[in-house]
Design a protein around this motif. Structure first.
Motif, PDB file in Angstrom:
ATOM      1  N   SER A   1      14.362   6.198  18.599  1.00  0.00           N
ATOM      2  CA  SER A   1      13.381   7.252  18.846  1.00  0.00           C
ATOM      3  C   SER A   1      12.484   7.420  17.633  1.00  0.00           C
ATOM      4  N   LYS A   2      11.213   7.616  17.878  1.00  0.00           N
ATOM      5  CA  LYS A   2      10.268   7.839  16.785  1.00  0.00           C
ATOM      6  C   LYS A   2      10.254   9.330  16.463  1.00  0.00           C
ATOM      7  N   VAL A   3      10.732   9.676  15.281  1.00  0.00           N
ATOM      8  CA  VAL A   3      10.788  11.083  14.858  1.00  0.00           C
ATOM      9  C   VAL A   3       9.395  11.557  14.474  1.00  0.00           C
ATOM     10  N   LYS A   4       8.752  10.779  13.641  1.00  0.00           N
ATOM     11  CA  LYS A   4       7.357  10.988  13.247  1.00  0.00           C
ATOM     12  C   LYS A   4       6.858   9.668  12.697  1.00  0.00           C
ATOM     13  N   ARG A   5       5.625   9.625  12.299  1.00  0.00           N
ATOM     14  CA  ARG A   5       5.045   8.361  11.856  1.00  0.00           C
ATOM     15  C   ARG A   5       5.850   7.768  10.692  1.00  0.00           C
ATOM     16  N   GLY A   6       6.385   6.561  10.920  1.00  0.00           N
ATOM     17  CA  GLY A   6       7.121   5.883   9.869  1.00  0.00           C
ATOM     18  C   GLY A   6       8.584   6.248   9.777  1.00  0.00           C
ATOM     19  N   TYR A   7       9.082   7.097  10.692  1.00  0.00           N
ATOM     20  CA  TYR A   7      10.481   7.525  10.664  1.00  0.00           C
ATOM     21  C   TYR A   7      11.090   7.393  12.059  1.00  0.00           C
TER      22      TYR A   7
ATOM     23  N   LYS B   1      -2.312   6.748  22.733  1.00  0.00           N
ATOM     24  CA  LYS B   1      -1.164   6.912  21.834  1.00  0.00           C
ATOM     25  C   LYS B   1      -0.416   5.593  21.668  1.00  0.00           C
ATOM     26  N   PHE B   2      -0.344   4.828  22.754  1.00  0.00           N
ATOM     27  CA  PHE B   2       0.340   3.537  22.683  1.00  0.00           C
ATOM     28  C   PHE B   2      -0.336   2.611  21.681  1.00  0.00           C
ATOM     29  N   TYR B   3      -1.646   2.511  21.728  1.00  0.00           N
ATOM     30  CA  TYR B   3      -2.337   1.585  20.827  1.00  0.00           C
ATOM     31  C   TYR B   3      -2.191   2.015  19.367  1.00  0.00           C
ATOM     32  N   ARG B   4      -2.184   3.302  19.119  1.00  0.00           N
ATOM     33  CA  ARG B   4      -1.938   3.767  17.745  1.00  0.00           C
ATOM     34  C   ARG B   4      -0.529   3.355  17.294  1.00  0.00           C
ATOM     35  N   HIS B   5       0.418   3.546  18.193  1.00  0.00           N
ATOM     36  CA  HIS B   5       1.797   3.179  17.862  1.00  0.00           C
ATOM     37  C   HIS B   5       1.946   1.668  17.700  1.00  0.00           C
ATOM     38  N   LEU B   6       1.271   0.891  18.550  1.00  0.00           N
ATOM     39  CA  LEU B   6       1.339  -0.566  18.458  1.00  0.00           C
ATOM     40  C   LEU B   6       0.874  -1.052  17.092  1.00  0.00           C
ATOM     41  N   CYS B   7      -0.214  -0.492  16.602  1.00  0.00           N
ATOM     42  CA  CYS B   7      -0.736  -0.886  15.281  1.00  0.00           C
ATOM     43  C   CYS B   7       0.236  -0.491  14.183  1.00  0.00           C
ATOM     44  N   ASP B   8       0.820   0.700  14.299  1.00  0.00           N
ATOM     45  CA  ASP B   8       1.838   1.117  13.329  1.00  0.00           C
ATOM     46  C   ASP B   8       3.010   0.138  13.319  1.00  0.00           C
ATOM     47  N   THR B   9       3.476  -0.247  14.508  1.00  0.00           N
ATOM     48  CA  THR B   9       4.648  -1.120  14.615  1.00  0.00           C
ATOM     49  C   THR B   9       4.397  -2.470  13.966  1.00  0.00           C
ATOM     50  N   PHE B  10       3.244  -3.069  14.249  1.00  0.00           N
ATOM     51  CA  PHE B  10       2.938  -4.363  13.655  1.00  0.00           C
ATOM     52  C   PHE B  10       2.878  -4.260  12.132  1.00  0.00           C
ATOM     53  N   LEU B  11       2.193  -3.240  11.630  1.00  0.00           N
ATOM     54  CA  LEU B  11       2.050  -3.119  10.178  1.00  0.00           C
ATOM     55  C   LEU B  11       3.373  -2.744   9.521  1.00  0.00           C
ATOM     56  N   GLU B  12       4.228  -2.007  10.224  1.00  0.00           N
ATOM     57  CA  GLU B  12       5.540  -1.682   9.662  1.00  0.00           C
ATOM     58  C   GLU B  12       6.402  -2.937   9.524  1.00  0.00           C
TER      59      GLU B  12
ATOM     60  N   LEU C   1       0.825  -1.204   0.000  1.00  0.00           N
ATOM     61  CA  LEU C   1       0.000   0.000   0.000  1.00  0.00           C
ATOM     62  C   LEU C   1       0.864   1.261   0.000  1.00  0.00           C
ATOM     63  N   PRO C   2       0.458   2.310  -0.714  1.00  0.00           N
ATOM     64  CA  PRO C   2       1.125   3.614  -0.568  1.00  0.00           C
ATOM     65  C   PRO C   2       1.007   4.072   0.885  1.00  0.00           C
ATOM     66  N   TYR C   3       1.958   4.852   1.337  1.00  0.00           N
ATOM     67  CA  TYR C   3       2.032   5.160   2.766  1.00  0.00           C
ATOM     68  C   TYR C   3       0.779   5.856   3.296  1.00  0.00           C
ATOM     69  N   ARG C   4       0.156   6.692   2.498  1.00  0.00           N
ATOM     70  CA  ARG C   4      -1.055   7.368   2.983  1.00  0.00           C
ATOM     71  C   ARG C   4      -2.154   6.346   3.273  1.00  0.00           C
ATOM     72  N   LEU C   5      -2.340   5.391   2.362  1.00  0.00           N
ATOM     73  CA  LEU C   5      -3.337   4.340   2.585  1.00  0.00           C
ATOM     74  C   LEU C   5      -2.878   3.370   3.670  1.00  0.00           C
ATOM     75  N   PHE C   6      -1.575   3.122   3.720  1.00  0.00           N
ATOM     76  CA  PHE C   6      -1.009   2.196   4.706  1.00  0.00           C
ATOM     77  C   PHE C   6      -1.322   2.664   6.130  1.00  0.00           C
ATOM     78  N   TYR C   7      -1.092   3.943   6.404  1.00  0.00           N
ATOM     79  CA  TYR C   7      -1.348   4.446   7.758  1.00  0.00           C
ATOM     80  C   TYR C   7      -2.830   4.703   8.008  1.00  0.00           C
ATOM     81  N   ALA C   8      -3.589   4.913   6.954  1.00  0.00           N
ATOM     82  CA  ALA C   8      -5.042   4.967   7.120  1.00  0.00           C
ATOM     83  C   ALA C   8      -5.565   3.592   7.532  1.00  0.00           C
ATOM     84  N   PHE C   9      -4.975   2.540   6.957  1.00  0.00           N
ATOM     85  CA  PHE C   9      -5.350   1.182   7.343  1.00  0.00           C
ATOM     86  C   PHE C   9      -4.945   0.912   8.798  1.00  0.00           C
ATOM     87  N   SER C  10      -3.793   1.438   9.219  1.00  0.00           N
ATOM     88  CA  SER C  10      -3.364   1.297  10.612  1.00  0.00           C
ATOM     89  C   SER C  10      -4.357   1.971  11.552  1.00  0.00           C
ATOM     90  N   ASP C  11      -4.878   3.126  11.153  1.00  0.00           N
ATOM     91  CA  ASP C  11      -5.909   3.801  11.961  1.00  0.00           C
ATOM     92  C   ASP C  11      -7.163   2.940  12.086  1.00  0.00           C
TER      93      ASP C  11
END
Length: 295
Positions: A232-238, A68-79, A19-29
């Motif tokens: 350290s997490k700089v921003k989403r995906g970085y 915030k943790f649960y949002r990050h947890l979903c990002d981490t798994f999908l990353e 998925l393109p990153y915009r859709l990828f993180y929308a899916f994480s949401d």
């Protein structure tokens, strides 16, 4: 049954990884809504852990960290899933090692243990192999479904990192040491060991618990170098990754010095941005059964 589950899940995993990153993180949401809002995955464990580890935080602050943790947890798994489609160039852009020379200097003469905690994106830690000539190993836990286990090993080995189990660490280090082969061994060291196997109990986030000290035992016995990997997490995906030296010579350290230094660095990291720690595991489950000799 294991094969059926894998065959049904794999096409979705592959699709998500492309998925393109915009859709990828929308899916994480969307996954966040299911995992946290609807299913309430391990919310009791998370809330209990947060209250124990961060007693100075108000209920409102803890609730904010929880979300915030649960949002990050979903990002981490999908990353981790995203790794399937990541190129070497792209992962180096998104996971940046800010001071690679720390390890460059040590690897000239030492085998190195890189210790870290379940913080930020530990899944992309395997990409540090892109920076070094020494053979890199990552310690992992097997998954009961052998097809998913093979898939995870393939994904995590993408950048030529060799995956080994906990039981394989010591024999591999010993063999390399005997054959004069220097390597870099990455291990997550903040797990809760089985109580009957614990050799050392001490405070972590102000709570006395058994701690893993296998890295220290190896480092002191075979005179290995040890560094802490602070991500350290700089921003989403970085992410930025920084190597913090613990010792260049394990033999020159006192008993428990390496373990205690690791724990203090992990605590500092957690206190800076607690929402990026893995609060779903029961890290403090043995807190009420401290052996008499450690009280």
């Amino acid at each position: 049954m294991q094969l059926l589950v894998f065959v049904l899940a794999y096409p979705l995993l592959w699709l998500v990884s492309r998925l393109p990153y915009r859709l990828f993180y929308a899916f994480s949401d969307f996954i966040y809504l299911i995992v946290y809002r609807i299913a309430g995955y391990r919310t009791k464990v998370v809330r209990d852990n947060l209250k124990m580890a961060l007693p100075d935080k108000s209920d409102e602050e803890l609730k904010t960290i929880e979300k915030k943790f649960y949002r990050h947890l979903c990002d981490t798994f999908l990353e981790m899933v995203k790794t399937m489609g990541l190129s070497k160039e792209e992962v180096k852009k998104r996971y940046n090692v800010v001071n690679p020379n720390v390890v460059h200097e040590l690897e000239k003469s030492k085998t190195i243990l890189v210790v870290c905690s379940h913080y930020a994106n530990w899944e992309w830690n395997v990409s540090i192999n892109n920076y070094y000539s020494s053979k890199c190993y990552a310690v992992y836990q097997k998954i009961s479904n052998k097809y998913f286990d093979n898939w995870v090993k393939k994904v995590r080995s993408k950048w030529n990192t060799t995956l080994i189990t906990q039981k394989q660490v010591v024999p591999t280090v010993v063999k390399n040491h005997r054959d004069h082969i220097r390597g870099i061994f990455g291990m997550v060291s903040d797990q809760s060991p089985q109580k009957h196997l614990a050799h050392y109990w001490t405070e972590f986030m102000g709570i006395k618990v058994p701690v893993v000290n296998g890295a220290e035992i190896m480092a002191r016995k075979m005179d290995l170098a040890v560094v802490f990997l602070k991500v350290s997490k700089v921003k989403r995906g970085y992410y930025n990754a920084e190597f913090i030296p613990i010792t260049a010579s394990g033999k020159q350290t006192e008993k428990n010095e390496i373990t205690d230094t690791f724990l203090r660095l992990a605590e500092q990291q957690i206190n800076e941005r607690p929402e990026h720690y893995l609060w779903t595991h029961r890290r403090w489950k043995h807190r009420n059964s401290v052996p008499q000799e450690f009280l």
